[in-house]
Design an enzyme around this catalytic site. Structure first.
Site, short mmCIF file in Angstrom:
data_model
loop_
_atom_site.label_atom_id
_atom_site.label_comp_id
_atom_site.label_asym_id
_atom_site.label_seq_id
_atom_site.Cartn_x
_atom_site.Cartn_y
_atom_site.Cartn_z
N ASP A 14 97.21 19.91 49.30
CA ASP A 14 98.35 19.79 50.15
C ASP A 14 98.30 18.84 51.40
O ASP A 14 99.46 17.77 51.44
CB ASP A 14 98.63 21.05 50.77
CG ASP A 14 99.38 22.00 49.89
OD1 ASP A 14 99.83 21.42 48.78
OD2 ASP A 14 99.33 23.02 50.18
N ARG A 94 92.83 27.97 64.78
CA ARG A 94 93.91 27.29 64.94
C ARG A 94 94.31 26.84 66.40
O ARG A 94 94.64 25.68 66.54
CB ARG A 94 95.08 27.91 64.32
CG ARG A 94 95.23 28.52 63.01
CD ARG A 94 94.49 27.39 62.19
NE ARG A 94 94.74 27.46 60.61
CZ ARG A 94 93.74 27.24 59.86
NH1 ARG A 94 92.85 26.29 60.10
NH2 ARG A 94 93.97 27.48 58.49
N ASP A 123 99.50 30.92 60.01
CA ASP A 123 98.85 29.55 60.64
C ASP A 123 99.96 28.50 61.12
O ASP A 123 99.66 27.96 61.98
CB ASP A 123 98.01 29.01 59.50
CG ASP A 123 96.83 29.67 59.25
OD1 ASP A 123 96.31 30.38 60.15
OD2 ASP A 123 96.18 29.59 58.16
N SER A 174 93.03 30.98 47.04
CA SER A 174 93.37 29.91 48.62
C SER A 174 92.16 30.33 49.23
O SER A 174 92.10 31.60 49.75
CB SER A 174 94.45 30.03 48.80
OG SER A 174 94.79 29.94 50.18
#
Ligand code: ARG
Length: 417
Positions: A14, A94, A123, A174
């Protein structure tokens, strides 16, 4: 001159497609920023890939020390575990990434920052709430949320532009990983009834294949922070890395959690967090001997608040600063050593000691040397029971509905006549 955007770049599909897409769609110069929080061993390959795909600049920042000292260890001192299960590895990384994105954007004179999150997860919220708190002037872009491509379309896009496909593409899962843990989602795991297949795990051995011999490990803490293993001083990054290896080899640290996401959905997540599981257990065991009963009880409430705050993307808030001040204060006597046994997927506390321990042998023992004054017990019980006796005399038990109905046998219909 083109406007610039700093993209949080992982090297995955991505974010690689995002480099191209941001250039094509918005005509931006893309600065790829890859942040090492203990996730990927080979950052030079990631860097080369960013440039090959079309980034104007590719930066790699080693943030492991920052991550451990300013995010992981504060969460450990707080005993922060989301919903009693998840040690918060991704959630903790994050706000750090957001801070670094903002720093680089300012250094590079960029007008925008970008991340690769979709619109379904936590996220995106963590990134954007943090970025906008730190730098309200920066525009935030989320290509993977905006472009509306399916996974297959994203792959086709990558092929069209000659973007190398990552080998991890073959995996149905993932994955996100950093020093504090690894998360595994998607594929068969989306059925919460299905036991995770062995192939989903990579940091932990199956407990069945773990060694038949237990490992013992001693962890030394100072003011709530782990500083030593088996008597040897060790920096945080090495200590966590080492524990991930050791505990993982014993199958310790597997977590299967159906969790409540911030965006309202329940999702089934598998985590591997060997070091986190061991350190959180050890830390709580040390607190059990160094904090009072009321401190322990209150701190549990703070821990739950603190975990929610981390999960919910509220790192850069006044509420966090206030809770952190309490937590830091609570740790001033949490110094000592905990001994653990790792065996077949289980981590058990087998010993704890502290120069500041509140555990008193003289008070606890039933052997000779007992210092507890048993003759004081009747007076204590007399006062302790005072409100109980007072109330029961004025308001007899058994009249209300509830478990105490055992006091008065239920009347049958017959008796009522
Ligand atoms: N469910 C966890 C969390 O919200 C893990 C998320 C993993 N993130 C990812 N992009 N794969 O913190």
């Amino acid at each position: 001159m083109r406007d610039k955007v700093v993209l949080a770049y992982s090297g995955g599909l991505d974010t690689s497609v995002a480099i191209k897409w941001l250039r094509e769609k918005y005509n931006l110069d893309v600065i790829a920023l890859t942040i090492d929080v203990g996730n990927e061993p080979d950052f030079s390959t990631v860097r080369d890939k960013a440039l090959k795909v079309g980034a104007t600049k590719a930066l790699v920042k080693d943030a492991k020390e920052l991550f451990v000292n300013h995010f992981i260890f504060p969460a450990l001192r707080a005993d922060a575990i989301y919903e009693g299960q998840y040690p918060l590895a991704t959630a903790l990384s994050r706000p750090l990434m957001a801070k670094l994105l903002v720093d680089i954007a300012r250094e590079e004179g960029a007008q925008a920052v970008a991340h690769g999150c979709t619109g379904k997860g936590n996220d995106q919220v963590r990134f954007e709430v943090s970025i906008s708190a730190l730098a309200p002037e920066l525009k935030i872009m989320a290509p993977a949320r905006e472009w509306g491509m399916t996974r297959q379309q994203t792959i086709n896009y990558a092929k069209r532009y000659d973007i190398p496909l990552p080998i991890t593409l073959a995996s149905p899962y993932s994955i996100d990983e950093n020093l504090w843990g690894r998360s595994i989602e998607c594929g068969i795991l989306e059925d919460p009834w299905v036991e995770p297949p062995e192939e989903a795990f990579s940091w932990t051995k199956s407990p069945r294949e773990a060694p038949d011999e237990a490992s013992y490990v001693e962890i030394g803490f100072e003011a709530g922070t782990p500083v030593a293993v088996d008597g040897q001083k060790l920096g945080g990054v090495s200590l966590i890395g080492w524990l991930n290896e050791l505990a993982g080899s014993h199958g310790v640290g597997r977590i299967d959690h159906v969790e409540n996401r911030l965006v309202g959905i329940k999702s089934r997540e598998i985590y591997e967090a060997p070091a986190a599981v061991v350190l959180l257990e050890a830390h709580r065991a040390l607190e059990a001997i160094t904090l009072s009963k009321s401190q322990l009880r209150f701190k549990q409430k703070v821990a739950a608040e603190y975990a929610d705050l981390i999960y919910d993307g509220l790192w850069f808030t006044a509420q966090h600063q206030d809770l952190a001040a309490y937590i830091t204060s609570s740790q001033r006597f949490v110094t000592g050593t905990v001994r653990l046994k790792l065996f077949k997927g289980k981590c058990s506390i087998v010993g704890r000691k502290s120069p500041l321990s509140l555990y008193s042998y003289g008070l606890a023992t039933y052997d000779k040397g007992d210092q507890f004054d048993q003759s004081a017990a009747p007076g204590f019980i007399h006062i302790w029971g005072l409100p109980v006796r007072t109330q029961v005399q004025i308001q007899p038990l058994g009249e209300a509905e509830g478990p105490l109905n055992i006091m008065q046998p239920k009347k049958t219909g017959e008796d009522n006549k």
